[in-house]
Design a protein around this motif. Structure first.
Motif, PDB file in Angstrom:
ATOM      1  N   VAL A 129       0.777  -1.117  -0.044  1.00  0.00           N
ATOM      2  CA  VAL A 129       0.103   0.109  -0.002  1.00  0.00           C
ATOM      3  C   VAL A 129       0.824   1.132   0.046  1.00  0.00           C
ATOM      4  N   ASP A 130       0.504   2.097  -0.863  1.00  0.00           N
ATOM      5  CA  ASP A 130       1.440   3.074  -1.039  1.00  0.00           C
ATOM      6  C   ASP A 130       1.040   4.338   0.058  1.00  0.00           C
ATOM      7  N   ILE A 131       1.353   4.036   1.452  1.00  0.00           N
ATOM      8  CA  ILE A 131       1.140   5.003   2.309  1.00  0.00           C
ATOM      9  C   ILE A 131       1.697   6.379   2.324  1.00  0.00           C
ATOM     10  N   LYS A 132       2.791   6.613   1.681  1.00  0.00           N
ATOM     11  CA  LYS A 132       3.336   7.800   1.603  1.00  0.00           C
ATOM     12  C   LYS A 132       2.530   9.040   1.083  1.00  0.00           C
ATOM     13  N   LYS A 133       1.514   8.738   0.229  1.00  0.00           N
ATOM     14  CA  LYS A 133       0.385   9.693  -0.133  1.00  0.00           C
ATOM     15  C   LYS A 133      -0.222  10.166   1.074  1.00  0.00           C
ATOM     16  N   LEU A 134      -0.149   9.382   2.124  1.00  0.00           N
ATOM     17  CA  LEU A 134      -0.950  10.029   3.685  1.00  0.00           C
ATOM     18  C   LEU A 134       0.111  10.730   4.302  1.00  0.00           C
ATOM     19  N   GLY A 135       1.294  11.017   3.817  1.00  0.00           N
ATOM     20  CA  GLY A 135       2.137  11.568   4.451  1.00  0.00           C
ATOM     21  C   GLY A 135       2.941  10.797   5.635  1.00  0.00           C
ATOM     22  N   ILE A 136       2.861   9.507   5.501  1.00  0.00           N
ATOM     23  CA  ILE A 136       3.539   8.480   6.555  1.00  0.00           C
ATOM     24  C   ILE A 136       4.581   7.633   5.810  1.00  0.00           C
ATOM     25  N   SER A 137       5.508   7.495   6.359  1.00  0.00           N
ATOM     26  CA  SER A 137       6.656   6.906   5.807  1.00  0.00           C
ATOM     27  C   SER A 137       6.585   5.223   5.913  1.00  0.00           C
TER      28      SER A 137
END
Length: 789
Positions: A68-76
């Motif tokens: 899951v591309d969680i970087k889009k949530l601003g989370i590493s």
């Protein structure tokens, strides 16, 4: 048949202790008592499923974000960073589950699809997480609503339940309460004021009409109002004081305690409320009188164990002098840390290495309770970090370990009578005196982590608690506390960056002054720690002719005999941990660069400016205050390079940094000559100067001189080379200029005279008095001792 008791449910264990304490004088059987959290846990069963603890939850969440591309949530997606940031995701899911709101419902009210991508990612993670929980037979608060059943066996032990409600029921919690009320009679006691109307909507939905500022007793099982009475404020006295410094509030707090006790208040009925519970660690440092007991427990940040762990972390992160000195102060073997840990700092850590380090830290601690909690922390961390293959650097693991370690608190037993507590701990409690500090906009009301992903407007549309609702609930707690207290003292920080909370004007009708009051109270904290300046005369019988004088020590003696005594007789060293460079540091580096520049190695046949630039790299400093200065001097020395290159066409350098020790007028002198050049049949002595305000003695003012640097050089050269053909120069590197010592002969005569005076005063006791010219004290390292700041 067993005798059934009434069950009382209170918000916190502190309220329970308070209730039991008040019942000691009554000749009656105590009811069964639980906190609201314990009540919910005991009132339900989970069908043989396991409850997911924090360390397991982090691992499951980490598994749920795979692919899951969680970087889009601003989370590493880096595991180390995710350990800290996973709480944002969990709290968001928890809020949705608690309010029975699906992510699809939020998407429906997000008319412009502003959060569409974020919500889609979060929905995938939530579904993954719940699937992992179900697959592993775990229950979390996120999926508990799908699995719990009412525990009839537990409820059958009681004939009725009286629940003291303070706060907010989530939809899941109130559903549980309603289901429980079908099995046993539940009475709920609650208070109504302007700030908790959102929390009371659950009762309004049952048809109950609620008025402001009333106390209610409501039978949920029968849907019947039993009792209602108005809330009358007990507040008789309140006071607000502003302070420029956060610490200075502690002086005011102590003053309020003393004032209250003198007025006959029992110290056990005094409470100190901390909007920011971290402030407790500062209060502990100043609690010399042992006034306080800490409801939140005592921070371990001042313990040996934490100090050692933190010192090792700081040193391995940056091996600068202050961190090295900290190791020495805490008696940590630096060579052990270097040998066993330093080379591993940027490498992947194994469980064995981690245990080796944590066992070393543990070996320095003797507190049994702390060691037990430390072992428990390590057990949990080992599960999180090493149950699967995680490639984590030692420095990242140590940072996680230190963050978790800082959260450990020790139970505060056998302490003072005045209770220190956070806001939530005050629920349903009453005191005679309440002191609230940090009443600032930055702490009151407190910002919640639950508002990270959605705007207030969208949460409102989705029927989720908003930031405004949470702020109102905090205000409710403050208003309940204040209106149930006779005397209230409030302090806050009043500065350019801090102001009193706007909520203060809502609570109190009286105008609040915004002046500062530090000077009225600071003596309470600082009188006992006031610096004692040394004012006595220092008279001693010392033979100064036995000294070996350097130009620097002689200058110190001429300028200020007290400074000379402290520096050369008592040998009091300067504090050396400060990041701020010493006045001589820049000059020392430039001297070293020029010495290396003129010291030709076997592979170098010429003096190029490139060599000077390379030497600046060799002597580069990690000190941020020096980095810029050295870059400026790198450019500045280009002018010196051109000037000196031309000058050395008909001269030769015969010595660099030459040590000498000789005698003049029966007194030993010593020093290091920066440079000696030969020119025709003469010698030229050179003293490098980097100062931008170089002042050279003239024939008109030399009699007041205290600087005999070049004269010391001349005497040594005269004796070594048996010649008078010597010229002495200051090399002004700032302006690239050679300045001759014009008054050389006259200053040599003056030096001879000064040495005669030394011989005379050495025959009797010498008064090492402070200097008359206080301008000399500005940069003196002993100005605090002498009260010349």
């Amino acid at each position: 048949m067993l005798f059934k008791k009434k069950l009382l449910v209170f918000p916190t264990s502190r309220v329970i202790r308070n209730f039991i304490s008040n019942q000691k004088s009554e000749n009656t059987l105590l009811p069964f008592i639980l906190t609201i959290d314990e009540f919910f846990k005991k009132s339900i069963t989970l069908n043989k499923l396991k409850y997911c603890e924090e360390e397991q939850r982090v691992l499951f969440l980490n598994e749920a974000i795979k692919n899951v591309d969680i970087k889009k949530l601003g989370i590493s997606d880096n595991f180390t960073k995710f350990l800290k940031q996973s709480d944002y995701i969990y709290r968001f899911f928890l809020e949705l589950a608690s309010e029975k709101v699906e992510i699809s419902q939020i998407q429906n009210v997000d008319t412009y699809d502003f959060y569409l991508e974020h919500l889609q990612i979060l929905e995938v993670i939530k579904n993954n997480y719940i699937n992992i929980l179900e697959k592993n037979h775990y229950v979390d608060r996120i999926n508990i609503n799908n699995h719990y059943k009412i525990n009839e066996n537990f409820l059958n032990k009681f004939d009725s339940i009286e629940l003291h409600f303070e706060g907010y029921f989530t939809k899941v919690e109130f559903d549980m309460i309603e289901k429980i009320s079908k099995y046993i009679n539940i009475t709920i006691l609650f208070y109504s004021n302007i700030y908790n109307q959102k929390s009371l909507e659950v009762f309004k939905n049952l048809g109950l009409e609620i008025k402001l500022d009333y106390k209610y007793k409501y039978d949920l099982s029968k849907n019947e109002l039993i009792e209602i009475e108005p809330i009358n404020s007990k507040l008789e006295f309140f006071e607000t004081k502003g302070f420029s410094s956060r610490l200075n509030q502690i002086a005011y707090i102590k003053s309020c305690i003393e004032k209250s006790v003198k007025n006959g208040i029992n110290p056990s009925n005094i409470a100190l409320v901390l909007p920011d519970e971290n402030f407790a660690s500062y209060i502990q440092l100043f609690d010399d009188e042992k006034y306080f007991n800490y409801a939140m427990g005592k921070s371990i940040k001042n313990t040996n164990l934490y100090q050692i762990a933190n010192a090792i972390y700081l040193y391995l992160n940056e091996d600068e002098i202050k961190n090295i000195e900290n190791l020495k102060f805490l008696e940590i073997d630096k060579s052990f840390v270097d040998k066993n840990l330093k080379f591993l700092w940027n490498k992947n850590v194994t469980k064995d290495i981690f245990l080796f380090i944590t066992d070393f830290i543990k070996s320095k601690e003797s507190n049994v309770e702390l060691i037990e909690k430390y072992d428990e922390l390590l057990y949990k961390l080992n599960i999180i970090l090493f149950s699967k293959e995680n490639n984590i650097l030692l420095k990242d693991v140590f940072k996680i370990f230190l963050q978790k370690l800082a959260k450990i608190t020790l139970d505060d037993v056998n302490s003072g009578k005045i209770t220190v507590l956070g806001l939530l701990e005050t629920r349903a409690l009453e005191f005679d005196v309440v002191i609230i500090c940090d009443f600032n906009e930055s702490f009151i009301p407190k910002i919640s982590l639950k508002d990270k992903f959605l705007s207030t407007k969208l949460k409102q549309l989705a029927n989720l608690p908003t930031q405004f609702d949470r702020e109102s609930l905090q205000k409710y707690y403050y208003k309940r506390l204040i209106t149930s207290t006779k005397n209230v003292f409030i302090s806050y920080v009043n500065s350019d960056t801090n102001q009193i909370s706007r909520f203060a004007n809502e609570l109190f009708n009286k105008h609040i002054k915004t002046d500062t009051n530090d000077n009225f109270y600071k003596h309470i904290l600082y009188d006992n720690h006031k610096i004692s300046h040394f004012e006595e005369e220092i008279i001693a019988k010392i033979d100064l002719t036995k000294f070996t004088w350097s130009a620097t020590s002689f200058k110190a003696f001429l300028q200020c005999k007290r400074k000379f005594y402290l520096q050369n007789i008592l040998k009091i060293k300067e504090h050396s941990i400060s990041l701020k460079p010493k006045p001589y540091e820049l000059g020392d580096i430039i001297h070293s660069i020029l010495e290396d520049y003129y010291t030709l190695d076997e592979n170098s046949n010429e003096l190029s400016f490139e060599k000077i630039e390379n030497l600046f790299s060799k002597y580069k400093s990690s000190n941020p205050f020096l980095i810029l200065d050295l870059e400026i001097w790198k450019k500045k020395l280009y002018e010196f390079y051109l000037h000196d290159k031309e000058r050395l066409k008909n001269r030769k350098i015969i010595a660099l940094e030459k040590n000498f020790e000789c005698e003049f007028n029966g007194i030993k002198i010593k020093g290091i000559i920066d440079r000696i050049d030969s020119f025709e049949d003469e010698y030229e002595l050179i003293d490098y100067k980097t100062s931008s305000s170089l002042s050279v003695d003239t024939l008109k003012n030399y009699e007041k001189s205290d600087d005999f640097q070049l004269e010391f050089y001349y005497i040594a050269m005269n004796q070594y080379f048996k010649t008078n053909k010597i010229q002495a120069y200051y090399y002004d590197l700032h302006n690239t200029e050679l300045i001759p010592e014009i008054a050389l002969e006259s200053k040599l005569e003056l030096l001879n005279q000064k040495f005669e005076e030394l011989k005379e005063i050495s025959k009797q006791e010498i008064s090492f008095s402070k200097c008359e010219d206080k301008s000399i004290c500005n940069y003196c390292i002993y100005n605090i001792i002498c009260d010349r700041e």
